[in-house]
Design a protein around this motif. Structure first.
Motif, PDB file in Angstrom:
ATOM      1  N   LEU A 124     -60.893 -43.446 -30.808  1.00 34.19           N
ATOM      2  CA  LEU A 124     -62.141 -43.287 -31.556  1.00 34.19           C
ATOM      3  C   LEU A 124     -63.309 -43.960 -30.845  1.00 34.19           C
ATOM      4  O   LEU A 124     -64.423 -43.427 -30.812  1.00 34.19           O
ATOM      5  N   ALA A 125     -63.052 -45.158 -30.288  1.00 35.63           N
ATOM      6  CA  ALA A 125     -64.114 -45.867 -29.578  1.00 35.63           C
ATOM      7  C   ALA A 125     -64.552 -45.078 -28.354  1.00 35.63           C
ATOM      8  O   ALA A 125     -65.756 -44.959 -28.063  1.00 35.63           O
ATOM      9  N   ALA A 126     -63.585 -44.534 -27.627  1.00 36.83           N
ATOM     10  CA  ALA A 126     -63.917 -43.744 -26.440  1.00 36.83           C
ATOM     11  C   ALA A 126     -64.681 -42.480 -26.827  1.00 36.83           C
ATOM     12  O   ALA A 126     -65.496 -41.973 -26.044  1.00 36.83           O
ATOM     13  N   ALA A 127     -64.440 -41.993 -28.041  1.00 38.38           N
ATOM     14  CA  ALA A 127     -65.121 -40.780 -28.499  1.00 38.38           C
ATOM     15  C   ALA A 127     -66.511 -41.057 -29.056  1.00 38.38           C
ATOM     16  O   ALA A 127     -67.231 -40.128 -29.411  1.00 38.38           O
ATOM     17  N   GLY A 128     -66.863 -42.331 -29.176  1.00 39.82           N
ATOM     18  CA  GLY A 128     -68.211 -42.670 -29.622  1.00 39.82           C
ATOM     19  C   GLY A 128     -68.302 -43.294 -30.988  1.00 39.82           C
ATOM     20  O   GLY A 128     -69.408 -43.524 -31.493  1.00 39.82           O
ATOM     21  N   LEU A 129     -67.158 -43.606 -31.646  1.00 39.72           N
ATOM     22  CA  LEU A 129     -67.227 -44.199 -32.979  1.00 39.72           C
ATOM     23  C   LEU A 129     -67.867 -45.580 -32.946  1.00 39.72           C
ATOM     24  O   LEU A 129     -68.538 -45.982 -33.900  1.00 39.72           O
ATOM     25  N   ALA A 130     -67.660 -46.318 -31.855  1.00 37.36           N
ATOM     26  CA  ALA A 130     -68.242 -47.658 -31.762  1.00 37.36           C
ATOM     27  C   ALA A 130     -69.759 -47.586 -31.912  1.00 37.36           C
ATOM     28  O   ALA A 130     -70.371 -48.397 -32.620  1.00 37.36           O
ATOM     29  N   ALA A 131     -70.368 -46.616 -31.259  1.00 37.53           N
ATOM     30  CA  ALA A 131     -71.817 -46.456 -31.380  1.00 37.53           C
ATOM     31  C   ALA A 131     -72.211 -46.073 -32.804  1.00 37.53           C
ATOM     32  O   ALA A 131     -73.235 -46.533 -33.330  1.00 37.53           O
ATOM     33  N   ALA A 132     -71.385 -45.243 -33.441  1.00 38.67           N
ATOM     34  CA  ALA A 132     -71.676 -44.840 -34.816  1.00 38.67           C
ATOM     35  C   ALA A 132     -71.614 -46.026 -35.771  1.00 38.67           C
ATOM     36  O   ALA A 132     -72.443 -46.152 -36.677  1.00 38.67           O
ATOM     37  N   LEU A 133     -70.646 -46.917 -35.567  1.00 35.33           N
ATOM     38  CA  LEU A 133     -70.531 -48.091 -36.425  1.00 35.33           C
ATOM     39  C   LEU A 133     -71.704 -49.046 -36.221  1.00 35.33           C
ATOM     40  O   LEU A 133     -72.132 -49.721 -37.147  1.00 35.33           O
ATOM     41  N   ARG A 134     -72.197 -49.106 -34.991  1.00 35.65           N
ATOM     42  CA  ARG A 134     -73.384 -49.926 -34.756  1.00 35.65           C
ATOM     43  C   ARG A 134     -74.579 -49.365 -35.536  1.00 35.65           C
ATOM     44  O   ARG A 134     -75.431 -50.111 -36.018  1.00 35.65           O
ATOM     45  N   GLY A 171     -66.757 -43.941 -21.381  1.00 33.08           N
ATOM     46  CA  GLY A 171     -65.681 -43.690 -22.335  1.00 33.08           C
ATOM     47  C   GLY A 171     -64.311 -43.887 -21.722  1.00 33.08           C
ATOM     48  O   GLY A 171     -63.397 -44.396 -22.371  1.00 33.08           O
ATOM     49  N   VAL A 172     -64.152 -43.496 -20.467  1.00 30.82           N
ATOM     50  CA  VAL A 172     -62.878 -43.682 -19.762  1.00 30.82           C
ATOM     51  C   VAL A 172     -62.597 -45.165 -19.549  1.00 30.82           C
ATOM     52  O   VAL A 172     -61.463 -45.628 -19.730  1.00 30.82           O
ATOM     53  N   GLN A 173     -63.628 -45.918 -19.169  1.00 27.56           N
ATOM     54  CA  GLN A 173     -63.441 -47.366 -18.982  1.00 27.56           C
ATOM     55  C   GLN A 173     -63.057 -48.037 -20.303  1.00 27.56           C
ATOM     56  O   GLN A 173     -62.164 -48.893 -20.342  1.00 27.56           O
ATOM     57  N   LEU A 174     -63.713 -47.642 -21.386  1.00 22.74           N
ATOM     58  CA  LEU A 174     -63.402 -48.213 -22.693  1.00 22.74           C
ATOM     59  C   LEU A 174     -61.981 -47.866 -23.114  1.00 22.74           C
ATOM     60  O   LEU A 174     -61.254 -48.705 -23.663  1.00 22.74           O
ATOM     61  N   ALA A 175     -61.558 -46.644 -22.828  1.00 17.02           N
ATOM     62  CA  ALA A 175     -60.196 -46.225 -23.158  1.00 17.02           C
ATOM     63  C   ALA A 175     -59.170 -47.043 -22.371  1.00 17.02           C
ATOM     64  O   ALA A 175     -58.136 -47.446 -22.907  1.00 17.02           O
ATOM     65  N   ALA A 176     -59.465 -47.299 -21.092  1.00 17.77           N
ATOM     66  CA  ALA A 176     -58.544 -48.084 -20.267  1.00 17.77           C
ATOM     67  C   ALA A 176     -58.417 -49.509 -20.797  1.00 17.77           C
ATOM     68  O   ALA A 176     -57.306 -50.052 -20.910  1.00 17.77           O
ATOM     69  N   LEU A 177     -59.547 -50.126 -21.148  1.00 23.85           N
ATOM     70  CA  LEU A 177     -59.503 -51.484 -21.700  1.00 23.85           C
ATOM     71  C   LEU A 177     -58.748 -51.499 -23.024  1.00 23.85           C
ATOM     72  O   LEU A 177     -57.982 -52.427 -23.310  1.00 23.85           O
ATOM     73  N   GLY A 178     -58.957 -50.457 -23.841  1.00 23.76           N
ATOM     74  CA  GLY A 178     -58.249 -50.385 -25.113  1.00 23.76           C
ATOM     75  C   GLY A 178     -56.752 -50.270 -24.936  1.00 23.76           C
ATOM     76  O   GLY A 178     -55.976 -50.891 -25.666  1.00 23.76           O
ATOM     77  N   LEU A 179     -56.319 -49.502 -23.942  1.00 24.79           N
ATOM     78  CA  LEU A 179     -54.883 -49.356 -23.690  1.00 24.79           C
ATOM     79  C   LEU A 179     -54.280 -50.655 -23.171  1.00 24.79           C
ATOM     80  O   LEU A 179     -53.142 -51.002 -23.517  1.00 24.79           O
ATOM     81  N   PHE A 180     -55.034 -51.386 -22.346  1.00 23.30           N
ATOM     82  CA  PHE A 180     -54.561 -52.707 -21.919  1.00 23.30           C
ATOM     83  C   PHE A 180     -54.367 -53.614 -23.136  1.00 23.30           C
ATOM     84  O   PHE A 180     -53.392 -54.370 -23.222  1.00 23.30           O
ATOM     85  N   HIS A 181     -55.290 -53.532 -24.078  1.00 20.74           N
ATOM     86  CA  HIS A 181     -55.183 -54.341 -25.294  1.00 20.74           C
ATOM     87  C   HIS A 181     -53.944 -53.955 -26.100  1.00 20.74           C
ATOM     88  O   HIS A 181     -53.236 -54.832 -26.613  1.00 20.74           O
ATOM     89  N   VAL A 182     -53.667 -52.673 -26.189  1.00 21.73           N
ATOM     90  CA  VAL A 182     -52.484 -52.208 -26.929  1.00 21.73           C
ATOM     91  C   VAL A 182     -51.209 -52.746 -26.288  1.00 21.73           C
ATOM     92  O   VAL A 182     -50.296 -53.222 -26.983  1.00 21.73           O
ATOM     93  N   VAL A 183     -51.126 -52.686 -24.950  1.00 24.68           N
ATOM     94  CA  VAL A 183     -49.943 -53.178 -24.246  1.00 24.68           C
ATOM     95  C   VAL A 183     -49.792 -54.683 -24.453  1.00 24.68           C
ATOM     96  O   VAL A 183     -48.685 -55.188 -24.723  1.00 24.68           O
ATOM     97  N   ASN A 184     -50.886 -55.427 -24.337  1.00 26.35           N
ATOM     98  CA  ASN A 184     -50.829 -56.882 -24.537  1.00 26.35           C
ATOM     99  C   ASN A 184     -50.351 -57.220 -25.947  1.00 26.35           C
ATOM    100  O   ASN A 184     -49.526 -58.122 -26.140  1.00 26.35           O
ATOM    101  N   CYS A 185     -50.872 -56.490 -26.932  1.00 28.54           N
ATOM    102  CA  CYS A 185     -50.447 -56.726 -28.321  1.00 28.54           C
ATOM    103  C   CYS A 185     -48.959 -56.443 -28.484  1.00 28.54           C
ATOM    104  O   CYS A 185     -48.241 -57.212 -29.146  1.00 28.54           O
ATOM    105  N   GLY A 186     -48.485 -55.342 -27.889  1.00 26.69           N
ATOM    106  CA  GLY A 186     -47.081 -54.990 -28.021  1.00 26.69           C
ATOM    107  C   GLY A 186     -46.161 -56.062 -27.458  1.00 26.69           C
ATOM    108  O   GLY A 186     -45.146 -56.413 -28.071  1.00 26.69           O
ATOM    109  N   ILE A 187     -46.517 -56.604 -26.299  1.00 27.40           N
ATOM    110  CA  ILE A 187     -45.671 -57.615 -25.657  1.00 27.40           C
ATOM    111  C   ILE A 187     -45.688 -58.922 -26.430  1.00 27.40           C
ATOM    112  O   ILE A 187     -44.632 -59.464 -26.806  1.00 27.40           O
ATOM    113  N   LEU A 188     -46.878 -59.443 -26.703  1.00 27.78           N
ATOM    114  CA  LEU A 188     -46.983 -60.764 -27.326  1.00 27.78           C
ATOM    115  C   LEU A 188     -46.523 -60.750 -28.783  1.00 27.78           C
ATOM    116  O   LEU A 188     -45.781 -61.636 -29.218  1.00 27.78           O
TER     117      LEU A 188
END
Length: 208
Positions: free
Chosen positions: A56-66, A147-164
């Protein structure tokens, strides 16, 4: 992507995940009260919720919430209300001695997955991560779409959450097994689990 910014983000993200907060307390409450399988399922649900946030953030929802500041408090209240509902349902089950406690009867995997995913989707801390933190680690000079950069950072966050959170779920579930060797002890742990969910709800309401 900018390697320096990426490493800085990973370090900051790991620090934030390791800081006790609603997600960590939620995983601990599920693992302590209902065992390893439920705890790991809760982790999978949280990661799924953040994966949706990423899309959703990569699709522009972050801007909409702002653009609509009132949406974030609404999510906070909805998330807290849902957690309070789960907590009271856990505590209410203790009133009937004939009803198996959550510690001895784990819930269905699909139900836990849906509940945990919804909890993550309504967690304002996760939304704020995409609104305020991630944009600071995006570079306009790399030639990669934002949007691609934001998606990549989001996926890193998902992986970190899964491990920890997975490690936390396993450790908490192991402690829960040691503390629930008798039905009376199991009911006490379930009471603690329900109370922790109330604490998570309070922490969610305190997120600004």
């Amino acid at each position: 992507m900018d390697t320096r910014l990426l490493l800085l983000f990973l370090g900051m993200d790991l620090l934030l995940i390791c800081t006790p907060g609603p997600d960590m307390l939620y995983v601990m409450a599920r693992s302590l009260g209902q065992g390893r399988r439920t705890g790991l399922t809760a982790v999978a649900g949280i990661c799924s919720g953040y994966a949706v946030h990423t899309v959703l953030a990569a699709a522009g929802l972050a801007a909409a919430l702002r653009a609509v500041p009132a949406a974030l408090p609404a999510m906070r209240y909805a998330g807290a209300a849902y957690l309070i509902f789960l907590a009271f349902r856990t505590l209410a089950s203790l009133r009937n001695p004939a009803t198996p406690t959550p510690g001895t009867a784990p819930q269905a995997t699909g139900r836990v997955l849906r509940q945990s995913m919804l909890t993550a989707l309504l967690n304002p801390k996760g939304v704020l991560l995409y609104l305020s933190l991630m944009p600071q680690f995006i570079s306009t000079e790399t030639g990669i779409p934002l949007g691609v950069q934001l998606a990549a950072l989001g996926l890193f966050h998902v992986v970190n959450c899964g491990i920890l959170y997975g490690v936390i779920a396993l450790a908490t579930a192991r402690a829960g097994r040691a503390l629930t060797r008798t039905p009376k002890a199991a009911r006490r742990i379930s009471a603690v689990s329900g109370t922790m969910l109330l604490v998570v709800a309070a922490a969610t309401l305190g997120t600004h």
